[in-house]
Design an enzyme around this catalytic site. Structure first.
Site, PDB file in Angstrom:
ATOM      1  CD  GLU A 108     -41.769 -23.945  17.109  1.00 35.17           C
ATOM      2  OE1 GLU A 108     -40.991 -24.553  17.880  1.00 35.17           O
ATOM      3  OE2 GLU A 108     -41.931 -24.238  15.927  1.00 35.17           O
ATOM      4  CE  LYS A 117     -45.326 -27.592  21.282  1.00 33.37           C
ATOM      5  NZ  LYS A 117     -45.022 -26.208  21.001  1.00 33.37           N
ATOM      6  NE  ARG A 148     -38.880 -33.709  26.818  1.00 38.21           N
ATOM      7  CZ  ARG A 148     -39.477 -32.847  25.989  1.00 38.21           C
ATOM      8  NH1 ARG A 148     -38.827 -31.794  25.551  1.00 38.21           N
ATOM      9  NH2 ARG A 148     -40.709 -33.051  25.600  1.00 38.21           N
TER      10      ARG A 148
HETATM   11  P1  ATP Z   1     -42.830 -30.414  21.997  1.00 35.73           P
HETATM   12  O1  ATP Z   1     -41.570 -31.221  21.954  1.00 35.73           O
HETATM   13  O2  ATP Z   1     -43.946 -31.049  22.722  1.00 35.73           O
HETATM   14  O3  ATP Z   1     -43.251 -29.852  20.682  1.00 35.73           O
HETATM   15  P2  ATP Z   1     -41.483 -28.031  22.492  1.00 35.73           P
HETATM   16  O4  ATP Z   1     -40.297 -28.047  23.371  1.00 35.73           O
HETATM   17  O5  ATP Z   1     -41.231 -27.979  21.054  1.00 35.73           O
HETATM   18  O6  ATP Z   1     -42.447 -29.210  22.911  1.00 35.73           O
HETATM   19  P3  ATP Z   1     -42.164 -25.322  22.864  1.00 35.73           P
HETATM   20  O7  ATP Z   1     -43.416 -24.659  22.511  1.00 35.73           O
HETATM   21  O8  ATP Z   1     -40.953 -24.988  22.111  1.00 35.73           O
HETATM   22  O9  ATP Z   1     -42.471 -26.857  22.811  1.00 35.73           O
HETATM   23  O10 ATP Z   1     -41.879 -25.237  24.416  1.00 35.73           O
HETATM   24  C1  ATP Z   1     -42.052 -24.129  25.228  1.00 35.73           C
HETATM   25  C2  ATP Z   1     -41.288 -24.362  26.498  1.00 35.73           C
HETATM   26  O11 ATP Z   1     -41.757 -25.529  27.182  1.00 35.73           O
HETATM   27  C3  ATP Z   1     -39.812 -24.591  26.222  1.00 35.73           C
HETATM   28  O12 ATP Z   1     -39.078 -23.772  27.099  1.00 35.73           O
HETATM   29  C4  ATP Z   1     -39.606 -26.048  26.498  1.00 35.73           C
HETATM   30  O13 ATP Z   1     -38.318 -26.294  26.961  1.00 35.73           O
HETATM   31  C5  ATP Z   1     -40.675 -26.342  27.546  1.00 35.73           C
HETATM   32  N1  ATP Z   1     -41.062 -27.757  27.524  1.00 35.73           N
HETATM   33  C6  ATP Z   1     -41.537 -28.451  26.471  1.00 35.73           C
HETATM   34  N2  ATP Z   1     -41.743 -29.737  26.804  1.00 35.73           N
HETATM   35  C7  ATP Z   1     -41.385 -29.869  28.099  1.00 35.73           C
HETATM   36  C8  ATP Z   1     -41.353 -30.953  29.038  1.00 35.73           C
HETATM   37  N3  ATP Z   1     -41.730 -32.191  28.702  1.00 35.73           N
HETATM   38  N4  ATP Z   1     -40.930 -30.704  30.300  1.00 35.73           N
HETATM   39  C9  ATP Z   1     -40.562 -29.465  30.665  1.00 35.73           C
HETATM   40  N5  ATP Z   1     -40.562 -28.404  29.843  1.00 35.73           N
HETATM   41  C10 ATP Z   1     -40.962 -28.588  28.573  1.00 35.73           C
HETATM   42 MG    MG Z   2     -39.649 -26.498  20.621  1.00 31.25          MG
END
Ligand code: ATP
Ligand code: MG
Length: 607
Positions: free
Chosen positions: A72, A317, A307
């Site tokens: 995102e 983020k 994760r």
């Molecule tokens: P955040 O919680 O930091 O905002 P998010 O999951 O909302 O992260 P996205 O942009 O939706 O961020 O994530 C893109 C991809 O990265 C998704 O497939 C998500 O599962 C993966 N991802 C995010 N954080 C992690 C993590 N700590 N370890 C492994 N994969 C991750």
């Molecule tokens: Mg997300």
């Protein structure tokens, strides 16, 4: 000549994999089994994302598997995303597939070109390209809004979705909870025709934001709350950065995501464990749309892995944004930040992050990875690659009192050392050049007037080697009125220069690092430490701001040898005995050096 790679052909044969055999994991096993069984062998690929009819007109998919990384664009990527990127792109590379970069921008929000560009840069920098060609544009989920709407109308007509006009509170109350089944909405029994009329009114802007939603019609008594008629479309008057004001209704993430995967013919949709509960809806939705002939068969499958949780670091983020907006750090690319831009500025290499991702592996159980594991990967990478150089971080002047007499007044003697003491086979190390004269800088801690037991460096009467230079014998020091040492005094032992036949004629127990006063250059050196004092800064809802390390940055003025002073931004070095440093990408200029501490020579975390 320019060669154009047809879009969406599989990535060229993997370049020499960074390390030897890959460790297997449950994802690799799933993919290998699918390849064996030919689960996806019959798929067609229409050259671009699209519905069943579009792909049916295409050719057999040249990509054996398709994975995707769907961020995102609402912030900068962090080390957790790096894990996800390495997994998705790495699997596609290893199995003759293609990995898609897709911006998950179904949530209308202000334009985030800054984030979009930073994500593109981060993926490229990590060494990957996407969508089957090095110059392909990333996919955008918002390009699929038309199909998503059409699919929603199909669900309505097939009796699988209805417009619910309950208030938000009623809907929440009627959803039930873990112990209590939900209650059917009074609007659930409407006919498809009525629902379609209402849904079109929603689309045409005839109803207020939040006054009604489109819900999937599944099972209000399901033990999985996500299956209790989840909302799939909501009314929201917001200008979208891609589609402008075309839409006043937007799909919910849980509805949009499986469709995005299916339109792109993803085979293995890999995500983190928190999406496990969504998998039944993912499957339900794609079953409905494939049986309706809207989407290609077989549909993608979702698999979840744990994760990354890294000690002394935050991987959210939103929380990282707070550090930036509250000025706790200098920006997203502050070298203390676990963002990819921060790690890069800190001196991390793409190779070190890829090795890290491989080393921590992929599992289904949540665990914490020790920060020292990440540092170890960087140290291993730089150990082989980084040129050596001498830098004095806490300088005191050393005067060779007999220099003029034995070497000649004002004489500067040229010295050389290899840039790589252990070059890889077949590589010849370049040499670095510097000079020694009557005065040199040494580390303050390398002189003791009264040496503690076992001290081998400079004290009156002791001999040491100035690394790459001469053997010297300490004779004492001078002090100021406060008793602070202002100069260390020594005499040079002639004919002991490193690399000359006389070098071994005088035995010493220690060699110390130094920089000539004549050719040393002042450098700003940023000595970074962990950003948080606590291993799990945000565990259990803790206020992570309180756990910030007040002394995570100390800046010193060091003196560096000429080869370091002339570095280019981003060049990495081992400052002998101190650790690995990188010339700051933004602030460093040749001749006006600024270095960041990347990682020390030894693990200091457990202590
Ligand atoms: P955040 O919680 O930091 O905002 P998010 O999951 O909302 O992260 P996205 O942009 O939706 O961020 O994530 C893109 C991809 O990265 C998704 O497939 C998500 O599962 C993966 N991802 C995010 N954080 C992690 C993590 N700590 N370890 C492994 N994969 C991750
Ligand atoms: Mg997300």
């Amino acid at each position: 000549m320019t060669t154009s790679t047809p879009a969406n052909t599989p990535a060229a044969a993997p370049e020499a994999a960074p390390e030897t055999a890959k460790t297997s994991n449950f994802l690799r096993q799933i993919i290998e089994s699918d390849l064996d069984k030919g689960t996806y062998a019959s798929r067609q690929w229409g050259g671009t994302p699209g519905d069943a009819a579009h792909h049916a007109k295409g050719q057999p998919d040249p990509a054996k598997i398709r994975t995707r990384f769907p961020p995102e664009p609402n912030g900068y990527l962090h080390i957790g995303h790096a894990k996800s990127i390495c997994i998705n792109f790495g699997l596609a590379r290893d199995y003759g597939g293609v990995c898609h970069l897709r911006f998950d921008d179904t949530n209308p929000e202000k334009e985030d070109t800054e984030y979009v560009n930073s994500i593109i840069d981060a993926v490229k920098w990590l060494g990957f390209d996407w969508n089957g060609s090095p110059n392909a544009a990333p996919y955008q989920a918002s390009d699929y809004f038309d199909f998503m709407y059409r699919a929603a109308e199909y669900l309505v007509e097939a009796g699988h979705a209805y417009v619910d006009e309950q208030t938000v509170e009623q809907m929440r109350a009627n959803r039930g909870d873990f112990g209590k089944p939900g209650v059917d909405s009074p609007f659930r029994a409407r006919t498809p025709a009525e629902n379609l009329k209402r849904f079109r009114e929603m689309r045409d802007g005839e109803h207020e934001d939040g006054s009604m939603v489109l819900r999937a019609k599944i099972d209000m008594a399901s033990p999985n709350i996500n299956m209790r008629d989840p909302a799939i479309y909501r009314i929201r008057r917001a200008t979208h950065h891609n589609t402008g004001d075309t839409w006043c209704i937007y799909p919910m993430y849980t509805y949009a995501h499986p469709i995005e995967d299916a339109l792109e013919q993803i085979t293995h949709s890999l995500c983190t464990l928190e999406f496990e509960d969504q998998r039944p809806f993912y499957d339900w939705l794609l079953e409905r749309l494939t049986e309706g002939g809207l989407l290609g068969n077989p549909p993608p499958r979702q698999y979840e892995f744990s994760r990354l949780n890294l000690t002394y670091v935050i991987t959210s983020k939103r929380k990282l944004a707070q550090l930036v907006y509250d000025h706790k750090v200098s920006g997203w690319d502050d070298p203390r930040m676990p963002t990819i831009v921060g790690l890069r500025r800190r001196g991390y290499t793409p190779e070190s992050l890829q090795v890290f991702a491989d080393r921590i592996g992929v599992t289904k159980s949540d665990s914490w990875i020790d920060y020292s594991t990440l540092e170890g990967c960087l140290r291993e990478d730089l150990e082989l690659k980084a040129f050596r150089g001498m830098a004095v971080l806490n300088p005191v002047k050393l005067v060779l009192t007999n220099w003029d007499e034995v070497m000649g007044a004002g004489h500067l003697e040229p010295c050389t050392l290899p840039s790589l003491p252990h070059p890889p086979e077949g590589v010849e190390s370049p040499e670095r050049h510097f000079t020694i004269g009557k005065e040199v800088w040494i580390e303050r801690e390398d002189f003791e007037e009264v040496p503690p037991k076992g001290y081998k460096r400079l004290f009156p009467g002791n001999k040491v080697r100035l690394k790459g230079g001469y053997v010297i014998e300490c004779t004492g020091c001078t002090k100021d009125a406060d008793g602070k040492i202002t100069e260390v005094l020594a005499t040079v032992v002639p004919d002991t220069k490193s690399g000359t036949p006389g070098a071994d004629s005088v035995k010493v127990k220690a060699a110390i690092t130094w920089v000539g006063v004549a050719d040393g250059v002042n450098a700003e050196v940023r000595m970074y430490d962990r950003l948080f004092l606590e291993a799990q800064p945000d565990a259990g809802g803790k206020d992570f701001i309180e756990g910030l390390n007040p002394s995570s940055l100390k800046t010193v003025t060091a003196i560096v040898e000429p080869s370091l002073a002339n570095a280019m931004p981003d060049d990495k070095f081992q400052f002998e005995r101190h650790g690995y440093f990188v010339a700051d990408r933004l602030d460093h200029q040749p001749g006006k050096p600024v270095f960041n501490l990347a990682v020390g020579l030894k693990d200091s975390w457990g202590k």
